[in-house]
Structure formats: C-alpha cells, structure tokens
Design a protein around this motif. Structure first.
Motif, PDB file in Angstrom:
ATOM      1  N   CYS A 193       1.129  -1.179   0.019  1.00 37.64           N
ATOM      2  CA  CYS A 193       0.094   0.109  -0.115  1.00 37.64           C
ATOM      3  C   CYS A 193       0.825   1.144   0.059  1.00 37.64           C
ATOM      4  CB  CYS A 193      -0.850  -0.026   1.065  1.00 37.64           C
ATOM      5  SG  CYS A 193      -1.998  -1.485   1.393  1.00 37.64           S
ATOM      6  N   GLY A 194       0.190   2.329  -0.233  1.00 38.84           N
ATOM      7  CA  GLY A 194       0.995   3.612  -0.211  1.00 38.84           C
ATOM      8  C   GLY A 194       0.237   4.755  -0.149  1.00 38.84           C
ATOM      9  N   ILE A 195       0.647   5.899   0.152  1.00 42.06           N
ATOM     10  CA  ILE A 195      -0.020   7.308  -0.047  1.00 42.06           C
ATOM     11  C   ILE A 195       0.589   7.940  -0.996  1.00 42.06           C
ATOM     12  CG2 ILE A 195      -0.443   9.580   1.379  1.00 42.06           C
ATOM     13  CD1 ILE A 195      -0.665   7.765   3.567  1.00 42.06           C
ATOM     14  N   TYR A 196      -0.133   8.704  -2.072  1.00 38.26           N
ATOM     15  CA  TYR A 196       0.405   9.289  -3.210  1.00 38.26           C
ATOM     16  C   TYR A 196      -0.256  10.478  -3.563  1.00 38.26           C
ATOM     17  CZ  TYR A 196       1.077   4.201  -4.011  1.00 38.26           C
ATOM     18  OH  TYR A 196       1.451   2.985  -3.647  1.00 38.26           O
ATOM     19  N   GLU A 197       0.191  11.312  -4.134  1.00 41.82           N
ATOM     20  CA  GLU A 197       0.015  12.523  -4.808  1.00 41.82           C
ATOM     21  C   GLU A 197      -0.513  12.796  -6.184  1.00 41.82           C
ATOM     22  OE1 GLU A 197       1.414  17.129  -4.774  1.00 41.82           O
ATOM     23  OE2 GLU A 197       2.037  16.038  -3.136  1.00 41.82           O
ATOM     24  N   LYS A 198      -1.472  12.863  -6.613  1.00 38.97           N
ATOM     25  CA  LYS A 198      -1.846  12.991  -7.903  1.00 38.97           C
ATOM     26  C   LYS A 198      -1.186  14.313  -8.606  1.00 38.97           C
ATOM     27  CE  LYS A 198      -5.954  12.641 -11.100  1.00 38.97           C
ATOM     28  NZ  LYS A 198      -5.473  11.308 -11.600  1.00 38.97           N
ATOM     29  N   ASP A 199      -0.676  13.683  -9.718  1.00 39.65           N
ATOM     30  CA  ASP A 199       0.152  15.092 -10.420  1.00 39.65           C
ATOM     31  C   ASP A 199      -0.756  15.759 -11.325  1.00 39.65           C
ATOM     32  OD1 ASP A 199       2.275  16.096 -12.259  1.00 39.65           O
ATOM     33  OD2 ASP A 199       3.556  15.233 -10.447  1.00 39.65           O
ATOM     34  N   SER A 200      -0.524  16.829 -11.507  1.00 44.25           N
ATOM     35  CA  SER A 200      -1.227  17.650 -12.382  1.00 44.25           C
ATOM     36  C   SER A 200      -0.795  17.636 -13.875  1.00 44.25           C
ATOM     37  CB  SER A 200      -1.316  19.153 -12.056  1.00 44.25           C
ATOM     38  OG  SER A 200      -1.789  19.156 -10.823  1.00 44.25           O
ATOM     39  N   PHE A 201       0.572  17.136 -14.066  1.00 43.56           N
ATOM     40  CA  PHE A 201       0.838  17.077 -15.525  1.00 43.56           C
ATOM     41  C   PHE A 201       1.201  15.679 -15.817  1.00 43.56           C
ATOM     42  CE2 PHE A 201       2.759  20.865 -12.930  1.00 43.56           C
ATOM     43  CZ  PHE A 201       2.321  21.814 -14.014  1.00 43.56           C
ATOM     44  N   ILE A 202       1.426  15.553 -17.051  1.00 41.29           N
ATOM     45  CA  ILE A 202       1.813  14.107 -17.679  1.00 41.29           C
ATOM     46  C   ILE A 202       2.972  13.509 -17.172  1.00 41.29           C
ATOM     47  CG2 ILE A 202       1.847  12.670 -19.784  1.00 41.29           C
ATOM     48  CD1 ILE A 202       0.301  15.189 -21.261  1.00 41.29           C
ATOM     49  N   LYS A 203       2.897  12.799 -15.877  1.00 43.63           N
ATOM     50  CA  LYS A 203       4.110  12.136 -15.320  1.00 43.63           C
ATOM     51  C   LYS A 203       3.633  11.264 -14.419  1.00 43.63           C
ATOM     52  CE  LYS A 203       5.643  15.204 -11.932  1.00 43.63           C
ATOM     53  NZ  LYS A 203       6.801  15.626 -11.491  1.00 43.63           N
ATOM     54  N   PRO A 204       4.030  10.182 -13.964  1.00 42.12           N
ATOM     55  CA  PRO A 204       3.534   9.332 -12.819  1.00 42.12           C
ATOM     56  C   PRO A 204       3.308  10.292 -11.563  1.00 42.12           C
ATOM     57  CG  PRO A 204       5.406   8.363 -13.955  1.00 42.12           C
ATOM     58  CD  PRO A 204       5.402   9.726 -14.241  1.00 42.12           C
ATOM     59  N   ASP A 205       2.181   9.774 -10.785  1.00 39.32           N
ATOM     60  CA  ASP A 205       1.940  10.251  -9.684  1.00 39.32           C
ATOM     61  C   ASP A 205       3.019  10.377  -8.470  1.00 39.32           C
ATOM     62  OD1 ASP A 205      -0.674  10.547 -10.661  1.00 39.32           O
ATOM     63  OD2 ASP A 205      -1.525   9.160  -9.408  1.00 39.32           O
ATOM     64  N   ASP A 206       3.190  11.310  -7.752  1.00 47.16           N
ATOM     65  CA  ASP A 206       4.398  11.392  -6.619  1.00 47.16           C
ATOM     66  C   ASP A 206       3.717  10.442  -5.609  1.00 47.16           C
ATOM     67  OD1 ASP A 206       5.842  13.650  -8.003  1.00 47.16           O
ATOM     68  OD2 ASP A 206       4.127  14.689  -7.558  1.00 47.16           O
ATOM     69  N   ILE A 207       5.139   9.842  -5.033  1.00 53.69           N
ATOM     70  CA  ILE A 207       4.967   8.837  -3.814  1.00 53.69           C
ATOM     71  C   ILE A 207       5.179   9.668  -2.595  1.00 53.69           C
ATOM     72  CG2 ILE A 207       5.451   6.595  -3.268  1.00 53.69           C
ATOM     73  CD1 ILE A 207       6.016   5.646  -6.124  1.00 53.69           C
ATOM     74  N   PHE A 208       4.352   9.617  -1.689  1.00 56.19           N
ATOM     75  CA  PHE A 208       4.865   9.912  -0.284  1.00 56.19           C
ATOM     76  C   PHE A 208       5.469   8.688   0.372  1.00 56.19           C
ATOM     77  CE2 PHE A 208       1.510  13.145  -0.793  1.00 56.19           C
ATOM     78  CZ  PHE A 208       1.832  14.222  -0.212  1.00 56.19           C
ATOM     79  N   ASP A 209       4.931   7.462   0.228  1.00 57.49           N
ATOM     80  CA  ASP A 209       5.592   6.275   0.829  1.00 57.49           C
ATOM     81  C   ASP A 209       4.980   5.041   0.441  1.00 57.49           C
ATOM     82  OD1 ASP A 209       7.487   4.725   1.986  1.00 57.49           O
ATOM     83  OD2 ASP A 209       6.614   4.854   3.813  1.00 57.49           O
ATOM     84  N   GLU A 210       5.652   4.145   0.127  1.00 62.30           N
ATOM     85  CA  GLU A 210       5.028   2.877  -0.253  1.00 62.30           C
ATOM     86  C   GLU A 210       5.298   1.791   0.759  1.00 62.30           C
ATOM     87  OE1 GLU A 210       3.894   2.505  -4.960  1.00 62.30           O
ATOM     88  OE2 GLU A 210       5.837   1.889  -4.332  1.00 62.30           O
ATOM     89  N   TRP A 211       4.789   0.765   1.401  1.00 64.20           N
ATOM     90  CA  TRP A 211       5.315  -0.085   2.246  1.00 64.20           C
ATOM     91  C   TRP A 211       4.212  -1.389   2.297  1.00 64.20           C
ATOM     92  CZ3 TRP A 211       1.924   4.039   3.327  1.00 64.20           C
ATOM     93  CH2 TRP A 211       0.829   3.693   3.911  1.00 64.20           C
TER      94      TRP A 211
END
Length: 227
Positions: free
Chosen positions: A96-114
């Motif tokens: 699982c992880g907490i992410y931040e949806k990106d406004s541009f054409i690139k993968p979403d940013d990752i706060f952390d995955e664990w």
C-alpha cells in the motif's frame, strides 16, 4: 413430504446466513484512517495537493479530499464516506501507499509505499502509526486485526493462547450450527408426521362419509328396517 423439504431448505438457508454472519465477525479486518499530517507537497507553484491512498489488488483508490496543507494534523472519525481504507487478512500483507496525484503528464508522486500487515496493529487499541521522514505521519486503526491469529508481536505464550481461543470459538460455532440444523430437521420431520397423520384421518373420515352417501342413494338401511 413437501413441507419437510421446505423446512429443511429453510433450515439450510438460515444456517448459511448464520455462518456468513459469524464468519464476518471473525474475519472482518477493516482498516480506517485515524489521522494524518503531511510535511511536504510535490505540486509546483504551491498548488493544493490531491492526496490519496491505494493498495495493490484493491479496486478502490481512496481520495483524501480534506488533506490540503502541510503541517496540519487532520483527524477523522472512521465514518467518512471514503472510509474504510482497506481490509487485511491474518497472514497476508498488502503493498500500500500514500500518493499525490500529479497535475502534469507524469507518474503520480509517492509519499511512501510499504507492506501493510495485520501484525502492524500490535497495540491494545488496534492502532498503527506509519512515519515517513519529511513526508507524512499517519495513524491507522484496525481493532479486529489484534484478534487475528499471528497479528500480535508478543511472546509465544499470548500468541498460542490467542490461537487456542480462535479454534475454540470455531469449534463452538460448528457445534451450534450442527445443533441448529439437527433440531430444525427433527422439528420438520415431526411436523411432517403430524400433517401426514391428519391427512390420513381426513381421508378415513371421507371414506365413511362417501359410504353413507352410497347407502342413502341405494336406499339400503339397517336390517331392522327390512324386517
């Protein structure tokens, strides 16, 4: 015979409902978000972030619409429309992880995955704190996780005791269900016997009534009338 079949089917139906309910009580391991504080955002120009929670294998992406500002502690009741976050099994973790949806054409940013596991919830209140330096600090709640087999990191004694209690509960449930089915079958059989006896008596009385009707039509009376 039809009534017996109907009764047996009803007994099986109610038994399946009982088993499903009890299984839900034993296996329900719902995880909710208690609080979260983010320390960083990955959006350019200071735009408000779109934070979400996601587990691999889950169909749902949990958006956290209230989480918009850094260094603000957001607390939740566990009753929000987007809760719960996910469900965990006793001996199987989730990525699982907490992410931040990106406004541009690139993968979403990752706060952390664990690896998110039921064994993480070792505290008596069923809470688990996950901290990622310079990213976030979140508290998750899963009271039922501490009841699962192997969900605690205590000594072998408490673990074996919990395991024994689990199997004792399963055995008790099996005994109760079996008793319920047997009693239902016995009651259905007795009811069927009673109905069968009543039907036989009704047919017997009907035969006498038909015999009297035949005698009346043939004008056959008692011998005393003939003499």
């Amino acid at each position: 015979m039809l009534n017996l079949r109907v009764s047996l089917l009803l007994s099986l139906f109610y038994t399946s409902i009982l088993l499903t309910s009890l299984s839900g009580l034993i296996r329900a391991t719902v995880v909710t978000l208690d609080s979260i504080e983010i320390y960083n955002t990955h959006e350019l120009f200071g735009a408000a972030p779109e934070v979400y929670f996601k587990c691999q294998g889950d169909n749902r992406t949990i958006s956290l619409p209230d989480v918009k500002k850094r260094h603000v502690l957001y607390a939740f009741k566990g009753e929000e429309s987007w809760q719960p976050l996910t469900e965990l099994e006793a001996k199987k973790c989730k990525r699982c992880g907490i992410y931040e949806k990106d406004s541009f054409i690139k993968p979403d940013d990752i706060f952390d995955e664990w690896e998110f596991c039921a064994s993480d919830f070792a505290s008596p209140d069923g809470k688990y704190i996950h901290f990622k330096e310079k990213e976030f600090n979140a508290t998750f709640v899963c009271p039922d996780c501490v009841l699962l087999e192997g969900a605690s990191n205590h000594t072998d004694g408490p673990r074996n005791k919990a395991k024994g209690m689990h199997w004792a509960l399963v055995l008790l449930i099996c005994v109760l269900v079996t008793t319920f089915v047997v009693l239902g079958a016995v009651m259905a059989y007795k009811y069927w016997q009673k109905r069968k006896k009543q039907q036989e008596q009704a047919r017997f009385l009907k035969l006498f009534e038909e015999s009297d009707d035949v005698e009346d039509e043939l004008d056959i009376g008692p011998l005393s009338h003939v003499i």
